[in-house]
Design a protein around this motif. Structure first.
Motif, PDB file in Angstrom:
ATOM      1  N   PRO A 170      48.554  15.176 -23.501  1.00 21.46           N
ATOM      2  CA  PRO A 170      47.765  15.048 -22.102  1.00 21.46           C
ATOM      3  C   PRO A 170      48.680  14.157 -21.153  1.00 21.46           C
ATOM      4  O   PRO A 170      49.519  13.593 -21.485  1.00 21.46           O
ATOM      5  CB  PRO A 170      46.733  14.009 -22.404  1.00 21.46           C
ATOM      6  CG  PRO A 170      46.183  14.423 -23.921  1.00 21.46           C
ATOM      7  CD  PRO A 170      47.527  14.740 -24.228  1.00 21.46           C
ATOM      8  N   GLU A 171      48.691  14.713 -19.825  1.00 23.12           N
ATOM      9  CA  GLU A 171      49.574  14.175 -18.856  1.00 23.12           C
ATOM     10  C   GLU A 171      49.022  12.530 -18.774  1.00 23.12           C
ATOM     11  O   GLU A 171      48.087  12.348 -18.849  1.00 23.12           O
ATOM     12  CB  GLU A 171      49.326  14.735 -17.630  1.00 23.12           C
ATOM     13  CG  GLU A 171      50.068  16.095 -17.308  1.00 23.12           C
ATOM     14  CD  GLU A 171      49.599  16.471 -16.053  1.00 23.12           C
ATOM     15  OE1 GLU A 171      50.360  16.195 -14.955  1.00 23.12           O
ATOM     16  OE2 GLU A 171      48.726  17.594 -16.034  1.00 23.12           O
ATOM     17  N   PRO A 172      50.216  11.722 -18.895  1.00 22.54           N
ATOM     18  CA  PRO A 172      49.853  10.152 -18.823  1.00 22.54           C
ATOM     19  C   PRO A 172      49.160   9.650 -17.747  1.00 22.54           C
ATOM     20  O   PRO A 172      48.590   8.361 -17.805  1.00 22.54           O
ATOM     21  CB  PRO A 172      51.157   9.625 -19.110  1.00 22.54           C
ATOM     22  CG  PRO A 172      52.035  10.777 -18.516  1.00 22.54           C
ATOM     23  CD  PRO A 172      51.497  11.865 -18.873  1.00 22.54           C
ATOM     24  N   PHE A 173      49.155  10.311 -16.630  1.00 20.76           N
ATOM     25  CA  PHE A 173      48.521  10.085 -15.402  1.00 20.76           C
ATOM     26  C   PHE A 173      48.428  10.883 -14.398  1.00 20.76           C
ATOM     27  O   PHE A 173      49.261  11.951 -14.484  1.00 20.76           O
ATOM     28  CB  PHE A 173      49.226   8.741 -14.634  1.00 20.76           C
ATOM     29  CG  PHE A 173      50.819   8.860 -14.474  1.00 20.76           C
ATOM     30  CD1 PHE A 173      51.282   9.309 -13.167  1.00 20.76           C
ATOM     31  CD2 PHE A 173      51.774   8.407 -15.291  1.00 20.76           C
ATOM     32  CE1 PHE A 173      52.576   9.747 -12.966  1.00 20.76           C
ATOM     33  CE2 PHE A 173      52.977   8.739 -14.991  1.00 20.76           C
ATOM     34  CZ  PHE A 173      53.640   9.463 -13.850  1.00 20.76           C
ATOM     35  N   PRO A 174      47.412  10.987 -13.565  1.00 16.61           N
ATOM     36  CA  PRO A 174      47.297  12.030 -12.550  1.00 16.61           C
ATOM     37  C   PRO A 174      48.393  11.904 -11.559  1.00 16.61           C
ATOM     38  O   PRO A 174      48.870  10.668 -11.125  1.00 16.61           O
ATOM     39  CB  PRO A 174      45.780  11.520 -11.808  1.00 16.61           C
ATOM     40  CG  PRO A 174      45.498  10.245 -12.082  1.00 16.61           C
ATOM     41  CD  PRO A 174      46.374   9.853 -13.354  1.00 16.61           C
ATOM     42  N   ILE A 175      48.681  12.958 -11.033  1.00 15.08           N
ATOM     43  CA  ILE A 175      49.726  13.144  -9.831  1.00 15.08           C
ATOM     44  C   ILE A 175      49.188  13.279  -8.654  1.00 15.08           C
ATOM     45  O   ILE A 175      48.177  14.016  -8.492  1.00 15.08           O
ATOM     46  CB  ILE A 175      50.662  14.359 -10.160  1.00 15.08           C
ATOM     47  CG1 ILE A 175      51.132  14.576 -11.369  1.00 15.08           C
ATOM     48  CG2 ILE A 175      51.532  14.535  -8.763  1.00 15.08           C
ATOM     49  CD1 ILE A 175      52.187  13.641 -11.835  1.00 15.08           C
ATOM     50  N   PRO A 176      49.415  12.092  -7.717  1.00 13.80           N
ATOM     51  CA  PRO A 176      48.717  12.114  -6.454  1.00 13.80           C
ATOM     52  C   PRO A 176      49.249  13.282  -5.518  1.00 13.80           C
ATOM     53  O   PRO A 176      50.460  13.982  -5.837  1.00 13.80           O
ATOM     54  CB  PRO A 176      49.145  10.833  -5.729  1.00 13.80           C
ATOM     55  CG  PRO A 176      50.416  10.587  -6.429  1.00 13.80           C
ATOM     56  CD  PRO A 176      50.332  11.223  -8.044  1.00 13.80           C
ATOM     57  N   PRO A 177      48.136  13.916  -4.605  1.00 18.91           N
ATOM     58  CA  PRO A 177      48.837  14.956  -3.799  1.00 18.91           C
ATOM     59  C   PRO A 177      50.074  14.435  -2.991  1.00 18.91           C
ATOM     60  O   PRO A 177      50.438  13.574  -2.721  1.00 18.91           O
ATOM     61  CB  PRO A 177      47.629  14.879  -2.646  1.00 18.91           C
ATOM     62  CG  PRO A 177      46.407  14.300  -3.391  1.00 18.91           C
ATOM     63  CD  PRO A 177      46.946  13.282  -4.467  1.00 18.91           C
ATOM     64  N   TYR A 178      50.855  15.590  -2.754  1.00 17.18           N
ATOM     65  CA  TYR A 178      52.068  15.370  -2.093  1.00 17.18           C
ATOM     66  C   TYR A 178      52.253  16.545  -1.133  1.00 17.18           C
ATOM     67  O   TYR A 178      51.623  17.724  -1.357  1.00 17.18           O
ATOM     68  CB  TYR A 178      53.277  15.272  -2.987  1.00 17.18           C
ATOM     69  CG  TYR A 178      53.279  16.144  -3.987  1.00 17.18           C
ATOM     70  CD1 TYR A 178      53.960  17.474  -3.918  1.00 17.18           C
ATOM     71  CD2 TYR A 178      52.512  16.123  -5.189  1.00 17.18           C
ATOM     72  CE1 TYR A 178      54.009  18.657  -5.073  1.00 17.18           C
ATOM     73  CE2 TYR A 178      52.575  17.170  -6.248  1.00 17.18           C
ATOM     74  CZ  TYR A 178      53.395  18.254  -5.990  1.00 17.18           C
ATOM     75  OH  TYR A 178      53.266  19.379  -6.932  1.00 17.18           O
TER      76      TYR A 178
END
Length: 144
Positions: A48-56
């Protein structure tokens, strides 16, 4: 930190070939951008991804003091010298001189890499001298 099997990283990355380009997406066969490709490979190889990616936005980080992508990768992956990036390594490109690194690819062979490129989707192509001189950072995917 033990590195993931490079053959597995490359095999998983190649399953994304032909996935259409879609800004901020990370769905195999549906759409992804260059970061979305790396995220998809991470999920399959590491977990699983370790943290969510914020919108960019498309023009995020053209300039600025922080190497946002490199900082994020450094927190989760062993960093290596760009010149030593072996097959299976994640490479970050500086697309313009003095700009921050904001394009991502995965080395697939001594002279090839795979990345998601606007209008072309996920492709594998030669790692030419023009691409090589843009490599700013390199990292290894960690073992699961």
């Amino acid at each position: 930190m033990k590195a993931a099997d490079p053959a597995r990283v490359i095999a998983v990355a190649r399953t994304w070939l032909g996935t259409p380009y879609h800004d901020q997406a990370s769905l195999l066969g549906v759409g992804c951008d260059c970061l979305g490709l790396a995220r998809g490979v991470w999920r399959e190889v590491v977990g699983p991804e370790p943290f969510p990616i914020p919108p960019y936005s498309r023009d995020w980080g053209e300039t600025g003091p922080r190497e946002v992508l490199a900082e994020g990768a450094r927190a989760m992956m062993p960093e290596i010298a760009p010149a030593d990036a072996p097959p299976g390594a994640l490479i970050l490109f500086r697309m313009m001189p003095r700009a921050i690194a904001k394009h991502v690819g995965i080395v697939t062979g001594p002279d090839t890499f795979l990345h998601a490129y606007e209008r072309l989707g996920v492709i594998e192509e030669p790692l030419t001298s023009a691409w090589r001189r843009r490599i700013a950072f390199a990292f290894l995917f960690p073992a699961r």
